[in-house]
Design an enzyme around this catalytic site. Sequence first.
Site, mmCIF file in Angstrom:
data_model
loop_
_atom_site.group_PDB
_atom_site.id
_atom_site.type_symbol
_atom_site.label_atom_id
_atom_site.label_comp_id
_atom_site.label_asym_id
_atom_site.label_seq_id
_atom_site.Cartn_x
_atom_site.Cartn_y
_atom_site.Cartn_z
ATOM 1 N N SER A 136 0.782 -1.236 0.085
ATOM 2 C CA SER A 136 -0.028 0.107 -0.154
ATOM 3 C C SER A 136 0.927 1.177 -0.002
ATOM 4 O O SER A 136 2.187 1.164 0.406
ATOM 5 C CB SER A 136 -0.713 -0.037 1.285
ATOM 6 O OG SER A 136 -1.368 1.243 1.606
ATOM 7 N N TYR A 149 -1.152 -1.118 10.910
ATOM 8 C CA TYR A 149 -1.320 -1.177 9.482
ATOM 9 C C TYR A 149 -0.104 -0.712 8.851
ATOM 10 O O TYR A 149 0.357 -1.466 7.986
ATOM 11 C CB TYR A 149 -2.582 -0.540 9.204
ATOM 12 C CG TYR A 149 -2.926 -0.782 7.707
ATOM 13 C CD1 TYR A 149 -3.565 -2.043 7.173
ATOM 14 C CD2 TYR A 149 -2.587 0.199 6.775
ATOM 15 C CE1 TYR A 149 -3.522 -2.013 5.847
ATOM 16 C CE2 TYR A 149 -3.005 0.202 5.381
ATOM 17 C CZ TYR A 149 -3.346 -1.032 4.958
ATOM 18 O OH TYR A 149 -3.532 -1.165 3.725
#
Length: 170
Positions: A136, A149
């Site tokens: 990401s 995360y």
Amino acid sequence: MQKILITGGSGGIGYALARVAAAHGHDIVLAARNVEHLALAQQTLQKDHKISVDIKQADLSKPGAARKLYDELKSDGIEILVNNAGFGLVGDFFKEDIADNIDMVQLNAQALMELTHYFGNDFIKKKRGKILNVASVAAFVPGPKQPVYYATKAFVRSFSRALALWHLTA
């Protein structure tokens, strides 16, 4: 055509990647937690494309699940592994349930590492195979309100780059 395993393939980016693979005629194995979502994805892909779509229910946030999935599929002719499964939490780390964050690390980092190791060794022995580890933009910066995360995505990026660089020079 090659057979592709896509984790987290029942929705989102994983399902989008499955649609692309199906459009190119690849057979697919979708792995995810929710069997109803898997069945719907399977039905849609098989209706829209003349390919084989197998589904495997697997909660990769649980220890041992990656090994179990590999053991179920190791002789199934997988030639491409797409490590896509993952999730994130938003909030105050110190107020979140630590168990949820541990599950996130297990899924986003450890299961990805394990599947890369298991299938990667098979690919090396066969002298063919590919691995795509999905990270990401979160991999590039720290993330307030999502520290675990962002850290797991930084791990995925660093781990994947290190493997690619080593294999380019080996």
